[in-house]
Design a protein around this motif. Structure first.
Motif, PDB file in Angstrom:
ATOM      1  N   LEU A  17     -10.539  12.485  25.973  1.00 55.81           N
ATOM      2  CA  LEU A  17      -9.743  13.353  25.110  1.00 55.81           C
ATOM      3  C   LEU A  17      -8.396  13.554  25.792  1.00 55.81           C
ATOM      4  O   LEU A  17      -8.344  13.884  26.981  1.00 55.81           O
ATOM      5  N   VAL A  18      -7.293  13.304  25.072  1.00 54.32           N
ATOM      6  CA  VAL A  18      -5.957  13.402  25.655  1.00 54.32           C
ATOM      7  C   VAL A  18      -5.070  14.285  24.790  1.00 54.32           C
ATOM      8  O   VAL A  18      -5.390  14.573  23.642  1.00 54.32           O
ATOM      9  N   GLU A  19      -3.946  14.703  25.355  1.00 53.03           N
ATOM     10  CA  GLU A  19      -2.964  15.505  24.626  1.00 53.03           C
ATOM     11  C   GLU A  19      -2.158  14.624  23.675  1.00 53.03           C
ATOM     12  O   GLU A  19      -1.998  13.436  23.904  1.00 53.03           O
ATOM     13  N   GLY A  20      -1.616  15.253  22.651  1.00 51.77           N
ATOM     14  CA  GLY A  20      -0.755  14.541  21.708  1.00 51.77           C
ATOM     15  C   GLY A  20      -1.495  14.142  20.460  1.00 51.77           C
ATOM     16  O   GLY A  20      -2.717  14.175  20.408  1.00 51.77           O
ATOM     17  N   ASP A  21      -0.713  13.773  19.451  1.00 54.33           N
ATOM     18  CA  ASP A  21      -1.364  13.384  18.199  1.00 54.33           C
ATOM     19  C   ASP A  21      -0.899  12.023  17.695  1.00 54.33           C
ATOM     20  O   ASP A  21      -1.149  11.655  16.567  1.00 54.33           O
ATOM     21  N   GLY A  22      -0.239  11.253  18.538  1.00 55.84           N
ATOM     22  CA  GLY A  22       0.142   9.901  18.146  1.00 55.84           C
ATOM     23  C   GLY A  22      -0.954   8.925  18.504  1.00 55.84           C
ATOM     24  O   GLY A  22      -1.529   9.000  19.581  1.00 55.84           O
ATOM     25  N   GLY A  23      -1.270   8.023  17.584  1.00 58.56           N
ATOM     26  CA  GLY A  23      -2.326   7.067  17.864  1.00 58.56           C
ATOM     27  C   GLY A  23      -2.118   5.756  17.147  1.00 58.56           C
ATOM     28  O   GLY A  23      -1.288   5.645  16.248  1.00 58.56           O
ATOM     29  N   ASP A  24      -2.886   4.781  17.555  1.00 61.37           N
ATOM     30  CA  ASP A  24      -2.900   3.490  16.898  1.00 61.37           C
ATOM     31  C   ASP A  24      -3.726   3.539  15.619  1.00 61.37           C
ATOM     32  O   ASP A  24      -3.515   2.751  14.700  1.00 61.37           O
ATOM     33  N   VAL A  25      -4.682   4.465  15.594  1.00 58.42           N
ATOM     34  CA  VAL A  25      -5.593   4.637  14.472  1.00 58.42           C
ATOM     35  C   VAL A  25      -5.685   6.124  14.171  1.00 58.42           C
ATOM     36  O   VAL A  25      -5.714   6.942  15.090  1.00 58.42           O
ATOM     37  N   THR A  26      -5.744   6.469  12.888  1.00 57.87           N
ATOM     38  CA  THR A  26      -5.989   7.852  12.483  1.00 57.87           C
ATOM     39  C   THR A  26      -7.221   7.868  11.588  1.00 57.87           C
ATOM     40  O   THR A  26      -7.292   7.120  10.610  1.00 57.87           O
ATOM     41  N   VAL A  27      -8.187   8.702  11.963  1.00 63.03           N
ATOM     42  CA  VAL A  27      -9.413   8.866  11.199  1.00 63.03           C
ATOM     43  C   VAL A  27      -9.378  10.272  10.618  1.00 63.03           C
ATOM     44  O   VAL A  27      -9.300  11.250  11.366  1.00 63.03           O
ATOM     45  N   THR A  28      -9.433  10.376   9.290  1.00 62.64           N
ATOM     46  CA  THR A  28      -9.314  11.668   8.621  1.00 62.64           C
ATOM     47  C   THR A  28     -10.524  11.898   7.715  1.00 62.64           C
ATOM     48  O   THR A  28     -11.008  10.971   7.061  1.00 62.64           O
ATOM     49  N   GLY A  29     -10.967  13.140   7.680  1.00 59.85           N
ATOM     50  CA  GLY A  29     -12.046  13.545   6.788  1.00 59.85           C
ATOM     51  C   GLY A  29     -12.308  15.019   6.990  1.00 59.85           C
ATOM     52  O   GLY A  29     -11.684  15.660   7.828  1.00 59.85           O
ATOM     53  N   THR A  30     -13.227  15.557   6.216  1.00 58.10           N
ATOM     54  CA  THR A  30     -13.638  16.932   6.468  1.00 58.10           C
ATOM     55  C   THR A  30     -14.329  16.963   7.827  1.00 58.10           C
ATOM     56  O   THR A  30     -14.766  15.918   8.339  1.00 58.10           O
ATOM     57  N   ALA A  31     -14.443  18.132   8.410  1.00 58.19           N
ATOM     58  CA  ALA A  31     -15.102  18.235   9.713  1.00 58.19           C
ATOM     59  C   ALA A  31     -16.535  17.710   9.634  1.00 58.19           C
ATOM     60  O   ALA A  31     -16.986  16.986  10.525  1.00 58.19           O
ATOM     61  N   ARG A  32     -17.237  18.048   8.563  1.00 59.03           N
ATOM     62  CA  ARG A  32     -18.619  17.555   8.415  1.00 59.03           C
ATOM     63  C   ARG A  32     -18.664  16.040   8.293  1.00 59.03           C
ATOM     64  O   ARG A  32     -19.516  15.394   8.880  1.00 59.03           O
ATOM     65  N   ALA A  33     -17.737  15.466   7.532  1.00 55.29           N
ATOM     66  CA  ALA A  33     -17.700  14.014   7.371  1.00 55.29           C
ATOM     67  C   ALA A  33     -17.348  13.331   8.693  1.00 55.29           C
ATOM     68  O   ALA A  33     -17.905  12.278   9.024  1.00 55.29           O
ATOM     69  N   LEU A  34     -16.429  13.915   9.463  1.00 55.85           N
ATOM     70  CA  LEU A  34     -16.069  13.352  10.767  1.00 55.85           C
ATOM     71  C   LEU A  34     -17.265  13.351  11.707  1.00 55.85           C
ATOM     72  O   LEU A  34     -17.534  12.356  12.376  1.00 55.85           O
ATOM     73  N   PHE A  35     -17.949  14.472  11.771  1.00 55.93           N
ATOM     74  CA  PHE A  35     -19.086  14.570  12.675  1.00 55.93           C
ATOM     75  C   PHE A  35     -20.134  13.515  12.331  1.00 55.93           C
ATOM     76  O   PHE A  35     -20.596  12.777  13.199  1.00 55.93           O
ATOM     77  N   ALA A  36     -20.481  13.424  11.058  1.00 52.13           N
ATOM     78  CA  ALA A  36     -21.482  12.437  10.644  1.00 52.13           C
ATOM     79  C   ALA A  36     -20.962  11.013  10.830  1.00 52.13           C
ATOM     80  O   ALA A  36     -21.670  10.145  11.346  1.00 52.13           O
ATOM     81  N   GLY A  37     -19.725  10.774  10.419  1.00 48.99           N
ATOM     82  CA  GLY A  37     -19.170   9.424  10.484  1.00 48.99           C
ATOM     83  C   GLY A  37     -19.011   8.895  11.893  1.00 48.99           C
ATOM     84  O   GLY A  37     -19.260   7.713  12.149  1.00 48.99           O
ATOM     85  N   LEU A  38     -18.603   9.747  12.833  1.00 47.11           N
ATOM     86  CA  LEU A  38     -18.443   9.300  14.211  1.00 47.11           C
ATOM     87  C   LEU A  38     -19.777   9.040  14.896  1.00 47.11           C
ATOM     88  O   LEU A  38     -19.840   8.331  15.896  1.00 47.11           O
ATOM     89  N   TRP A  39     -20.843   9.602  14.352  1.00 44.88           N
ATOM     90  CA  TRP A  39     -22.192   9.292  14.823  1.00 44.88           C
ATOM     91  C   TRP A  39     -22.793   8.142  14.024  1.00 44.88           C
ATOM     92  O   TRP A  39     -23.984   7.870  14.130  1.00 44.88           O
ATOM     93  N   ASN A  40     -21.968   7.484  13.191  1.00 45.19           N
ATOM     94  CA  ASN A  40     -22.432   6.366  12.360  1.00 45.19           C
ATOM     95  C   ASN A  40     -23.514   6.793  11.376  1.00 45.19           C
ATOM     96  O   ASN A  40     -24.440   6.035  11.097  1.00 45.19           O
ATOM     97  N   ARG A  41     -23.379   8.005  10.847  1.00 42.50           N
ATOM     98  CA  ARG A  41     -24.382   8.534   9.938  1.00 42.50           C
ATOM     99  C   ARG A  41     -23.790   9.029   8.633  1.00 42.50           C
ATOM    100  O   ARG A  41     -24.305   9.959   8.037  1.00 42.50           O
ATOM    101  N   GLY A  42     -22.708   8.434   8.211  1.00 42.78           N
ATOM    102  CA  GLY A  42     -22.150   8.888   6.954  1.00 42.78           C
ATOM    103  C   GLY A  42     -20.846   8.199   6.630  1.00 42.78           C
ATOM    104  O   GLY A  42     -20.292   7.470   7.450  1.00 42.78           O
ATOM    105  N   ASP A  43     -20.412   8.438   5.424  1.00 39.02           N
ATOM    106  CA  ASP A  43     -19.161   7.900   4.935  1.00 39.02           C
ATOM    107  C   ASP A  43     -18.205   9.065   4.702  1.00 39.02           C
ATOM    108  O   ASP A  43     -18.428  10.160   5.172  1.00 39.02           O
ATOM    109  N   GLY A  44     -17.161   8.833   3.957  1.00 36.13           N
ATOM    110  CA  GLY A  44     -16.225   9.904   3.650  1.00 36.13           C
ATOM    111  C   GLY A  44     -15.061   9.992   4.605  1.00 36.13           C
ATOM    112  O   GLY A  44     -14.379  11.006   4.657  1.00 36.13           O
TER     113      GLY A  44
END
Length: 109
Positions: free
Chosen positions: A62-89
């Motif tokens: 985890l680093v400071e700043g908000d610039g990235g090569d990739v941006t992943v956006t979703g609701t907090a619930r969708a992010l949590f599930a999606g980053l665990w490979n357990r959902g879409d959205g």
């Protein structure tokens, strides 16, 4: 269309915070491609974001700043599930095929 905010969204954002701030950098997950890049994870419903540095050795930090090569956006619930490979959205910008790579390369263990 984006899901309406729910009362449990702050708790979901806290779960994402723990995932990207402790679990992923703690060595439980490794990006196994040798491809260094930054990923911004943005929770659209609670106005929070996190930036992960994925190193060429597969480690994540985890680093400071908000610039990235990739941006992943979703609701907090969708992010949590999606980053665990357990959902879409999730919406991914910046690199074609990144989410498919995440699902294929990230190993929990």
């Amino acid at each position: 269309p984006e899901e309406p905010a729910h009362e449990d969204e702050p708790q979901a954002a806290d779960a994402v915070d723990e995932l990207v701030g402790r679990v992923l950098p703690g060595g439980a997950v490794s990006w196994q491609s040798g491809d260094a890049h930054r990923v911004v994870v943005r929770a659209s419903d609670v106005g929070r974001s996190w930036t992960l540095q994925i190193a060429s050795d597969g480690s994540l930090a985890l680093v400071e700043g908000d610039g990235g090569d990739v941006t992943v956006t979703g609701t907090a619930r969708a992010l949590f599930a999606g980053l665990w490979n357990r959902g879409d959205g999730l919406a991914v910008a910046g690199r074609d095929g990144w989410l498919a790579d995440w699902r294929r390369l990230v190993r929990v263990g």
